[in-house]
Design an enzyme around this catalytic site. Structure first.
Site, PDB file in Angstrom:
ATOM      1  N   HIS A 151       0.818  -1.219   0.000  1.00 27.52           N
ATOM      2  CA  HIS A 151       0.000   0.000   0.000  1.00 27.52           C
ATOM      3  C   HIS A 151       0.857   1.278   0.000  1.00 27.52           C
ATOM      4  O   HIS A 151       0.347   2.358  -0.292  1.00 27.52           O
ATOM      5  CB  HIS A 151      -1.017  -0.009   1.154  1.00 27.52           C
ATOM      6  CG  HIS A 151      -0.466   0.353   2.491  1.00 27.52           C
ATOM      7  ND1 HIS A 151      -0.199  -0.564   3.474  1.00 27.52           N
ATOM      8  CD2 HIS A 151      -0.142   1.559   3.017  1.00 27.52           C
ATOM      9  CE1 HIS A 151       0.258   0.062   4.537  1.00 27.52           C
ATOM     10  NE2 HIS A 151       0.301   1.362   4.293  1.00 27.52           N
ATOM     11  N   ASP A 197      -0.924  -7.412   1.454  1.00 28.60           N
ATOM     12  CA  ASP A 197      -0.237  -6.118   1.504  1.00 28.60           C
ATOM     13  C   ASP A 197       1.274  -6.309   1.641  1.00 28.60           C
ATOM     14  O   ASP A 197       1.847  -6.139   2.718  1.00 28.60           O
ATOM     15  CB  ASP A 197      -0.790  -5.322   2.696  1.00 28.60           C
ATOM     16  CG  ASP A 197      -0.298  -3.890   2.695  1.00 28.60           C
ATOM     17  OD1 ASP A 197       0.265  -3.456   1.676  1.00 28.60           O
ATOM     18  OD2 ASP A 197      -0.480  -3.212   3.722  1.00 28.60           O
ATOM     19  N   GLY A 290       3.028   5.611   9.185  1.00 27.31           N
ATOM     20  CA  GLY A 290       4.444   5.825   8.897  1.00 27.31           C
ATOM     21  C   GLY A 290       5.295   4.614   9.247  1.00 27.31           C
ATOM     22  O   GLY A 290       6.422   4.494   8.811  1.00 27.31           O
ATOM     23  N   SER A 292       4.291   1.631   8.473  1.00 28.82           N
ATOM     24  CA  SER A 292       3.943   0.638   7.459  1.00 28.82           C
ATOM     25  C   SER A 292       5.161   0.136   6.722  1.00 28.82           C
ATOM     26  O   SER A 292       6.074   0.905   6.428  1.00 28.82           O
ATOM     27  CB  SER A 292       3.008   1.246   6.425  1.00 28.82           C
ATOM     28  OG  SER A 292       1.718   1.127   6.882  1.00 28.82           O
ATOM     29  N   GLY A 293       5.139  -1.163   6.406  1.00 24.15           N
ATOM     30  CA  GLY A 293       6.241  -1.755   5.654  1.00 24.15           C
ATOM     31  C   GLY A 293       7.383  -2.190   6.561  1.00 24.15           C
ATOM     32  O   GLY A 293       8.271  -2.911   6.143  1.00 24.15           O
TER      33      GLY A 293
HETATM   34  N1  ARG Z   1      -1.181   1.900   7.514  1.00 21.65           N
HETATM   35  C1  ARG Z   1      -0.228   2.494   8.374  1.00 21.65           C
HETATM   36  C2  ARG Z   1       0.892   3.110   7.551  1.00 21.65           C
HETATM   37  O1  ARG Z   1       0.717   3.297   6.372  1.00 21.65           O
HETATM   38  C3  ARG Z   1       0.233   1.552   9.428  1.00 21.65           C
HETATM   39  C4  ARG Z   1      -0.766   1.503  10.476  1.00 21.65           C
HETATM   40  C5  ARG Z   1      -0.471   0.580  11.551  1.00 21.65           C
HETATM   41  N2  ARG Z   1      -1.450   0.860  12.546  1.00 21.65           N
HETATM   42  C6  ARG Z   1      -1.575   0.229  13.694  1.00 21.65           C
HETATM   43  N3  ARG Z   1      -2.494   0.619  14.512  1.00 21.65           N
HETATM   44  N4  ARG Z   1      -0.805  -0.751  14.019  1.00 21.65           N
HETATM   45  O2  ARG Z   1       1.911   3.524   8.057  1.00 21.65           O
END
Ligand code: ARG
Length: 575
Positions: A151, A197, A290, A292-293
């Protein structure tokens, strides 16, 4: 005409005017505009040097790689088609943390609710960046491969824009920034549900042994450790929901939760077949925007404990909220896909970056790296015909890549200019007009070659591969060709490579527009005086004098400044 000039005066109250019998003749752009030009131009100059540096470095590394191969396995081993790209997942050491970094601070206070990690604590953690801004985390899984969330690339799939910032060293030595060669999102990634993802990112140059960056271990089997196992998350994400991003890496310990618990907590959005969840039902400790990944790793006991990557940070319902643990893509179930992607690059179309660093005018014309072989694979004709066809298709795709990279550079410059000038002209019309102005005047290769050898700065800063014994070249097919390629590249890029860092700036001193020279498109002929890369250049070009036309004309002006600089450098080297 007079009306136009009057209007102009209203719009731009600052510029100086020269008049004759009350009629203005020339106009100077105001200091604020020169300032914008200087800032944007400096960025353009830096970007130009960076990409030249990357192009050279890549070939230098190919040479090292080739030599290594020839030394290791003798000259008779069949030559792989594109050895540099066949970067297998490291079978060597993985997942080893430095002593001292391993006893992670217990999670408290605030990723959300974690603590700052000591420098170098997570040698596989990388930042995925666009224009120096970190957009996602990622995990180094092999010398040339980073695993991250698919994503991250929604709406930003152009690999030419992305770079990877590798992990810093234990003494805070800054990590290396490497361009991205390819982005391979999982083919079944669904941006609405975040199913699958996961994305693999191929680095332009593999991580060297000297770098503090190290790969994590990938799971051996399809299962995670049992629920309750304390695992680790790390990243630069927000400190709390909608909060600021962390300045340094943060880490936290989170237990894995069972599929049942996850499903109960998060509902049908959670797909246990490809997602796992981890964290505390009480809330407070979690990954966030932030992150993510980034990695979710669990240590594997043994004489030397190793960290194994079981999850990639994917999504959550808020951050650290009670009853809402974080969701991670299950790496273990994608094992086969990962292996396949990391070991089958020769069946892929050449990437834009590969094509852009290829010089089609190179002799011999048949590309020795097999770059275009992809296009010959389904060709029914004779070998010669197919090779020609493949070469043609390679050239075509290269042209498309050129446009893509050009359009982005210019749009970036334009956006920057607009921000400061505050006007919003249509962006689209600009790119075609500029592609013409960017055609580089031909320069004799021998001349640029000479230029390179005469430039000491370039030689000290961009190390040539150490000279090897001639004998090695003989027994090592392709090596000589690579060396020639390196020499040519160094030659054609010498004008920008030789600029020392302290002179890597553009400084516009004056732009003087001739008010009597208005063109049909509303631009005026102007003389520009600037210092660039430590040298003074003077050139003429067209500028707009109203906010809209001015903003439009700035990127072209910068391109022309670069060209003027290049010609000045070349002229100086002329005997
Ligand atoms: N989708 C988020 C990103 O793009 C990561 C979110 C993780 N959230 C969580 N509550 N663990 O950085």
């Amino acid at each position: 005409m007079l009306l136009a000039v009057l209007l102009l005066l209203l719009l731009l109250p600052l510029p100086d005017l020269w008049t004759a019998n009350g009629h203005p003749l020339y106009m100077r752009l105001p200091p604020s505009t020169l300032q914008v030009l200087s800032t944007q131009g400096t960025q353009a100059l830096q970007a130009a040097q960076r990409s030249a540096h990357w192009a050279v470095k890549r070939v230098a590394m190919e040479i090292q790689h080739r030599l290594h191969e020839c030394r290791g396995s003798g000259p008779r081993r069949p030559k792989p088609q594109a050895p540099f790209l066949q970067d297998l997942p490291e079978p060597g050491p993985c997942g080893e943390r430095r002593l001292g970094a391993a006893n992670m601070t217990r999670a408290h206070g605030r990723i959300v609710g974690g603590s700052a990690a000591p420098p170098g604590a997570w040698p596989w953690l990388v930042r995925l960046q666009i224009g120096g801004q970190t957009l996602c985390g990622g995990v180094l899984v092999a010398a040339s491969w980073v695993l991250t969330a698919a994503h991250c690339f929604v709406g930003a799939s152009n690999e030419l824009l992305w770079t990877v910032m590798l992990a810093e060293g234990p003494q805070g030595e800054p990590g290396e920034e490497v361009p991205v060669n390819r982005i391979l999102p999982h083919p079944k990634f669904d941006p609405k549900t975040f199913h699958n993802d996961l994305a693999l990112v191929q680095l332009w140059t593999p991580v060297s042994a000297a770098s503090p960056a190290r790969p994590v271990c990938l799971p051996q089997g399809p299962r995670e450790p049992p629920a309750g196992t304390p695992c680790a998350i790390a990243g630069w994400g927000a400190l709390f929901e909608d909060g600021p991003e962390a300045e340094a890496v943060r880490e936290a310990r989170v237990p894995l939760l069972s599929a049942d618990t996850c499903q109960r907590a998060l509902g049908p959005g959670l797909r246990p077949s490809t997602m796992l969840c981890a964290g505390y039902l009480a809330g407070g400790i979690d990954s966030c925007q932030g992150d993510s990944g980034g990695p979710l790793t669990c240590s594997e006991a043994g004489s030397r404990p190793r960290e194994v990557l079981f999850g990639v940070t994917s999504w959550g319902d808020g951050c650290g909220e009670p009853g809402k643990p974080g969701v991670y893509t299950r790496v273990a179930v994608f094992k086969d896909w990962l292996k396949e992607q990391m070991t089958a690059p020769s069946t892929r179309e050449p990437s834009c970056r590969e094509l852009l660093s290829w010089d089609p005018s190179e002799e011999p014309p048949v590309d020795a790296t097999g770059l275009c072989a992809f296009y010959a694979r389904l060709c029914p004709g004779s070998e010669g015909d197919c090779a020609r066809l493949a070469h043609q298709q390679c050239l075509q795709r290269r042209r498309r890549c050129e446009l893509r990279s050009l359009a982005h550079t210019l749009l970036g410059l334009l956006r920057g200019a607009q921000e400061v000038l505050g006007s919003r002209p249509g962006l689209r019309r600009l790119a075609p007009a500029l592609s013409a102005s960017l055609q580089e005047p031909p320069v004799h290769p021998a001349r640029e070659q000479r230029l390179y050898s005469g430039s000491r700065a370039a030689e000290t800063r961009f190390q040539k591969p150490r000279p090897e014994h001639r004998g090695e070249t003989k027994g090592c097919p392709g090596l000589e060709h690579l060396r020639q390629r390196l020499a040519t590249l160094q030659g054609t890029h010498a004008w920008i490579l030789q600029v020392p860092t302290e002179h890597l700036a553009m400084n516009f001193q004056e732009v003087l527009a001739d008010l009597g020279s208005k063109t049909l498109t509303g631009l005026f002929r102007a003389w520009v005086q600037a210092s660039l890369g430590g040298r003074n250049v003077v050139f003429s070009c067209l500028v707009g004098l109203e906010p809209t036309t001015l903003a439009h004309s700035l990127p072209r002006l910068l391109v022309q400044a670069l060209q003027a600089f290049r010609l000045a450098v070349l002229a100086e080297e002329e005997p």
